[in-house]
Design an enzyme around this catalytic site. Structure first.
Site, PDB file in Angstrom:
ATOM      1  N   SER A 150      48.423  39.182  33.243  1.00  0.00           N
ATOM      2  CA  SER A 150      47.032  39.592  33.367  1.00  0.00           C
ATOM      3  C   SER A 150      46.835  40.983  32.764  1.00  0.00           C
ATOM      4  O   SER A 150      47.043  41.145  31.560  1.00  0.00           O
ATOM      5  CB  SER A 150      46.612  39.491  34.835  1.00  0.00           C
ATOM      6  N   ASP A 226      42.774  28.635  36.027  1.00  0.00           N
ATOM      7  CA  ASP A 226      42.789  30.062  36.364  1.00  0.00           C
ATOM      8  C   ASP A 226      41.330  30.538  36.446  1.00  0.00           C
ATOM      9  O   ASP A 226      40.606  30.512  35.441  1.00  0.00           O
ATOM     10  CB  ASP A 226      43.565  30.770  35.232  1.00  0.00           C
ATOM     11  N   HIS A 260      45.987  31.562  38.447  1.00  0.00           N
ATOM     12  CA  HIS A 260      46.352  32.919  38.013  1.00  0.00           C
ATOM     13  C   HIS A 260      47.486  33.505  38.852  1.00  0.00           C
ATOM     14  O   HIS A 260      47.860  34.655  38.664  1.00  0.00           O
ATOM     15  CB  HIS A 260      45.101  33.814  38.159  1.00  0.00           C
TER      16      HIS A 260
HETATM   17  N1  LIG Z   1      40.277  40.380  43.856  1.00  0.00           N
HETATM   18  C1  LIG Z   1      41.689  40.272  43.789  1.00  0.00           C
HETATM   19  C2  LIG Z   1      42.124  40.640  42.407  1.00  0.00           C
HETATM   20  C3  LIG Z   1      43.518  41.091  42.262  1.00  0.00           C
HETATM   21  C4  LIG Z   1      44.421  40.080  41.549  1.00  0.00           C
HETATM   22  O1  LIG Z   1      44.179  38.895  41.490  1.00  0.00           O
HETATM   23  N2  LIG Z   1      45.490  40.639  40.997  1.00  0.00           N
HETATM   24  C5  LIG Z   1      46.439  39.829  40.274  1.00  0.00           C
HETATM   25  C6  LIG Z   1      46.452  40.309  38.866  1.00  0.00           C
HETATM   26  S1  LIG Z   1      44.842  40.141  38.151  1.00  0.00           S
HETATM   27  C7  LIG Z   1      44.927  40.903  36.644  1.00  0.00           C
HETATM   28  O2  LIG Z   1      45.507  41.871  36.353  1.00  0.00           O
HETATM   29  C8  LIG Z   1      47.804  39.967  40.931  1.00  0.00           C
HETATM   30  O3  LIG Z   1      48.817  39.888  40.289  1.00  0.00           O
HETATM   31  N3  LIG Z   1      47.798  40.153  42.243  1.00  0.00           N
HETATM   32  C9  LIG Z   1      48.984  40.411  43.027  1.00  0.00           C
HETATM   33  C10 LIG Z   1      49.698  39.204  43.552  1.00  0.00           C
HETATM   34  O4  LIG Z   1      50.800  39.405  44.109  1.00  0.00           O
HETATM   35  O5  LIG Z   1      49.229  38.060  43.418  1.00  0.00           O
HETATM   36  C11 LIG Z   1      42.299  41.124  44.884  1.00  0.00           C
HETATM   37  O6  LIG Z   1      41.866  42.257  45.091  1.00  0.00           O
HETATM   38  O7  LIG Z   1      43.241  40.666  45.529  1.00  0.00           O
END
Ligand SMILES: N[C@@H](CCC(=O)N[C@@H](CSC=O)C(=O)NCC(=O)O)C(=O)O
Length: 282
Positions: A150, A226, A260
């Site tokens: 991401s 995603d 995602h």
């Molecule tokens: N609204 C969500 C958004 C945060 C999120 O989905 N982060 C992803 C990366 S998105 C793009 O860079 C992520 O990797 N999260 C960490 C995980 O361990 O899944 C929120 O605030 O949670």
């Protein structure tokens, strides 16, 4: 530059360790994680995969959720996972407290706008300071690959294309592939770089791939379910079209039904590790 070890866990025959250190380019203390495969116990120098995580992450998300250590141990590859922004007392955060700007959202750029330019220099940290530190303190060779997810997928693609002599291959999961033209990227670039969009192009993978001369082996995985891809934050098709216009041989795999999350990445991380190993030593 001194490193302080703050954790050590044996896993998959190797070791997961966390370190803190003073960063000169970020002007704050930073933490990163490293997985050292079992081959390093016998003094062997191994190649390194740098992993860049996404919004809201620290060094821990990938190491705890992707399940990469077992295959990295088999292949004899070290993995380094840095944090996603500067942190600590005195480091500015988004006053609005959003998750997509400020702490945990450094976007791998060198900020030019105040107050962000005091600490938010993640580009220099990942390209220069962190590899120099890793290569000075651990049994690793100067063979490097880079990958990410991401926001970190954006960072990996952009950094590899701007520094093709430093990496033998690059891969990404669900990268923000055209940040100039999506809400996440526009917000971050306006804040960190200002409103002149010409200065944004040096950090946009779709711009860079259109003009790249040295072409690195590149693999991208994108899930079709995603939500961020569906909402237009990732713009995989723009990257694909720009690569095609420049005959850049990127392999983009649309993975049916995947989202995602780290469940998606845990499914395909083995492919990415094997892809990078294929291109070390070439
Ligand atoms: N609204 C969500 C958004 C945060 C999120 O989905 N982060 C992803 C990366 S998105 C793009 O860079 C992520 O990797 N999260 C960490 C995980 O361990 O899944 C929120 O605030 O949670």
């Amino acid at each position: 530059m001194p490193l302080e070890n703050i954790s050590c866990n044996k896993t998959a025959g190797g070791w997961h360790k966390q370190y803190t250190h003073r960063s000169e380019v970020l002007n704050c203390d930073m933490r990163f994680a490293i997985f050292l495969p079992p081959q390093t116990a016998a003094g062997q120098k191994v190649p390194v995969l740098y992993w860049l995580s996404g919004l809201t992450c620290t060094d821990e998300n990938f190491m705890q959720k992707a399940g990469a250590q077992r295959i990295a141990a088999e292949l004899g590859v070290a993995i380094v996972a840095p944090d996603t922004s500067p942190r600590g007392e005195g480091v500015e955060d988004d006053p609005a407290g959003s998750y997509d700007f400020g702490l945990g959202a450094g976007f791998y750029v060198n900020a030019t706008e105040a107050p962000w330019n005091r600490h938010y220099n993640m580009y220099d940290y990942i390209v220069n300071e962190l590899p120099a530190l890793v290569e000075a303190h651990f049994p690793v060779s100067d063979q490097r690959a880079i990958s990410g997810h991401s926001m970190g997928g954006h960072g990996a693609l952009m950094i590899a294309m701007r520094n093709p002599e430093r990496f033998s291959s690059v891969s990404a999961f669900s990268p923000i592939a055209n940040p100039m033209n999506c809400p996440w990227g526009q917000k971050a670039f306006t804040g960190y770089l200002g409103s002149n969009t010409e200065t944004w192009k040096q950090y946009d993978s779709s711009e860079l791939i259109r003009k790249a001369e040295k072409k690195l082996p590149m693999l991208v995985d994108q899930g079709t379910h995603d939500n961020f891809y569906i909402e237009g934050q990732l713009r995989t098709e723009t990257l694909a079209a720009a690569a095609k216009a420049n005959n850049y041989p990127v392999e983009i795999r649309m993975q049916d039904g995947y989202d995602h999350s780290y469940y998606f990445m845990a499914t395909f991380i083995e492919d990415h590790l094997r892809f990078h190993v294929e291109h070390f030593n070439k």
